[in-house]
Design a protein around this motif. Structure first.
Motif, PDB file in Angstrom:
ATOM      1  N   PHE A   1       0.807  -1.219   0.000  1.00  0.00           N
ATOM      2  CA  PHE A   1       0.000   0.000   0.000  1.00  0.00           C
ATOM      3  C   PHE A   1       0.839   1.268   0.000  1.00  0.00           C
ATOM      4  O   PHE A   1       0.382   2.317  -0.436  1.00  0.00           O
ATOM      5  N   ARG A   2       2.085   1.200   0.442  1.00  0.00           N
ATOM      6  CA  ARG A   2       2.936   2.395   0.478  1.00  0.00           C
ATOM      7  C   ARG A   2       3.546   2.733  -0.874  1.00  0.00           C
ATOM      8  O   ARG A   2       4.152   3.780  -1.033  1.00  0.00           O
ATOM      9  N   ASP A   3       3.415   1.873  -1.854  1.00  0.00           N
ATOM     10  CA  ASP A   3       4.010   2.101  -3.175  1.00  0.00           C
ATOM     11  C   ASP A   3       2.937   2.679  -4.093  1.00  0.00           C
ATOM     12  O   ASP A   3       2.066   1.966  -4.574  1.00  0.00           O
ATOM     13  N   GLY A   4       3.002   3.974  -4.315  1.00  0.00           N
ATOM     14  CA  GLY A   4       1.958   4.645  -5.071  1.00  0.00           C
ATOM     15  C   GLY A   4       2.278   4.941  -6.523  1.00  0.00           C
ATOM     16  O   GLY A   4       1.604   5.758  -7.154  1.00  0.00           O
ATOM     17  N   ARG A   5       3.296   4.276  -7.070  1.00  0.00           N
ATOM     18  CA  ARG A   5       3.649   4.562  -8.465  1.00  0.00           C
ATOM     19  C   ARG A   5       2.501   4.277  -9.417  1.00  0.00           C
ATOM     20  O   ARG A   5       2.358   4.947 -10.441  1.00  0.00           O
ATOM     21  N   ALA A   6       1.649   3.320  -9.084  1.00  0.00           N
ATOM     22  CA  ALA A   6       0.524   2.994  -9.976  1.00  0.00           C
ATOM     23  C   ALA A   6      -0.422   4.178 -10.158  1.00  0.00           C
ATOM     24  O   ALA A   6      -1.047   4.321 -11.209  1.00  0.00           O
ATOM     25  N   PHE A   7      -0.541   5.045  -9.146  1.00  0.00           N
ATOM     26  CA  PHE A   7      -1.351   6.255  -9.310  1.00  0.00           C
ATOM     27  C   PHE A   7      -0.790   7.099 -10.455  1.00  0.00           C
ATOM     28  O   PHE A   7      -1.520   7.586 -11.312  1.00  0.00           O
ATOM     29  N   SER A   8       0.530   7.275 -10.444  1.00  0.00           N
ATOM     30  CA  SER A   8       1.180   8.070 -11.491  1.00  0.00           C
ATOM     31  C   SER A   8       1.031   7.404 -12.849  1.00  0.00           C
ATOM     32  O   SER A   8       0.780   8.074 -13.855  1.00  0.00           O
ATOM     33  N   TRP A   9       1.194   6.078 -12.896  1.00  0.00           N
ATOM     34  CA  TRP A   9       1.075   5.363 -14.178  1.00  0.00           C
ATOM     35  C   TRP A   9      -0.338   5.500 -14.732  1.00  0.00           C
ATOM     36  O   TRP A   9      -0.518   5.706 -15.944  1.00  0.00           O
ATOM     37  N   THR A  15      -4.445  -3.834  -9.083  1.00  0.00           N
ATOM     38  CA  THR A  15      -4.211  -5.152  -8.500  1.00  0.00           C
ATOM     39  C   THR A  15      -3.256  -5.030  -7.321  1.00  0.00           C
ATOM     40  O   THR A  15      -2.526  -4.048  -7.205  1.00  0.00           O
ATOM     41  N   GLY A  16      -3.255  -6.025  -6.469  1.00  0.00           N
ATOM     42  CA  GLY A  16      -2.291  -6.070  -5.382  1.00  0.00           C
ATOM     43  C   GLY A  16      -2.821  -5.527  -4.077  1.00  0.00           C
ATOM     44  O   GLY A  16      -4.006  -5.657  -3.768  1.00  0.00           O
ATOM     45  N   HIS A  17      -1.934  -4.862  -3.338  1.00  0.00           N
ATOM     46  CA  HIS A  17      -2.222  -4.451  -1.955  1.00  0.00           C
ATOM     47  C   HIS A  17      -2.546  -2.967  -1.861  1.00  0.00           C
ATOM     48  O   HIS A  17      -1.710  -2.169  -1.448  1.00  0.00           O
ATOM     49  N   PHE A  18      -3.749  -2.614  -2.241  1.00  0.00           N
ATOM     50  CA  PHE A  18      -4.190  -1.244  -2.026  1.00  0.00           C
ATOM     51  C   PHE A  18      -5.218  -1.256  -0.903  1.00  0.00           C
ATOM     52  O   PHE A  18      -5.828  -2.277  -0.611  1.00  0.00           O
ATOM     53  N   LEU A  19      -5.381  -0.109  -0.284  1.00  0.00           N
ATOM     54  CA  LEU A  19      -6.274   0.010   0.866  1.00  0.00           C
ATOM     55  C   LEU A  19      -7.605   0.647   0.476  1.00  0.00           C
ATOM     56  O   LEU A  19      -7.696   1.372  -0.514  1.00  0.00           O
ATOM     57  N   TYR A  20      -8.586   0.423   1.310  1.00  0.00           N
ATOM     58  CA  TYR A  20      -9.898   1.052   1.158  1.00  0.00           C
ATOM     59  C   TYR A  20      -9.742   2.555   0.943  1.00  0.00           C
ATOM     60  O   TYR A  20     -10.369   3.134   0.064  1.00  0.00           O
ATOM     61  N   ASP A  21      -8.882   3.180   1.752  1.00  0.00           N
ATOM     62  CA  ASP A  21      -8.692   4.633   1.679  1.00  0.00           C
ATOM     63  C   ASP A  21      -8.094   5.094   0.355  1.00  0.00           C
ATOM     64  O   ASP A  21      -8.124   6.279   0.049  1.00  0.00           O
TER      65      ASP A  21
END
Length: 166
Positions: free
Chosen positions: A80-88, A105-111
């Motif tokens: 959840f601490r890796d936010g590169r997918a937001f940028s992609w 996909t993977g480990h993202f949080l509700y928030d």
């Protein structure tokens, strides 16, 4: 994993193909970037609906002109601490004009679901037991936003600037 798209749980039409597995004959499928790079000509020749699974350290820029070939681009959150997918996701929507499915996909949080949606994600692989009620609540919890994004909502800083000039 269950897949939410268009506000509903849906059956995933794509088979995920391991790097060492044979390609399916007719089905839609998702491959990794290394597999696509290695077997590009054979994969493209199948003329099937195609998806690509990008790890967080794999920029969509690596796809070049082939971006338009993919009907789904899955972007991984390894933690959840890796936010590169937001940028992609934002890059795909704004810089590359990608209109296909962007799948989280993977480990993202509700928030994080609300911002995922704002940056261009439109499909979400969620944990077993996650409900549509939770998903819809996550999309609506933030009434004001701080970051500009692809959804066109004005960030709070912009709104404050409008009010102070009145």
């Amino acid at each position: 994993m269950p897949l939410i798209k268009g506000g509903a749980f849906v059956a995933d039409p794509y088979a995920k193909v391991a790097d060492d597995a044979p390609l399916p004959e007719t089905a839609a499928f998702i491959v990794s970037l290394p597999r696509y790079s290695r077997d590009r000509d054979a994969i493209v020749a199948r003329n099937a609906r195609l998806g690509i699974d990008l790890k967080s350290n794999e920029s969509p820029e690596a796809l070049g002109a082939d971006i338009a070939r993919f009907s789904v681009i899955a972007l991984e959150f390894p933690k959840f601490r890796d936010g590169r997918a937001f940028s992609w996701a934002r890059m795909l929507r704004t810089r590359f004009g990608y209109h296909g499915e962007i799948r989280g996909t993977g480990h993202f949080l509700y928030d994080q679901i609300n911002f995922m949606h704002r940056t261009g994600f439109d499909a979400f692989e969620v944990a077993e037991g996650f409900t549509l009620e939770e998903f819809n609540r996550a999309l609506c919890e933030m009434t004001n936003v701080y970051q500009p994004s692809v959804d066109g909502r004005a960030p709070i800083g912009t709104l404050r600037g409008r009010h102070s000039r009145s």
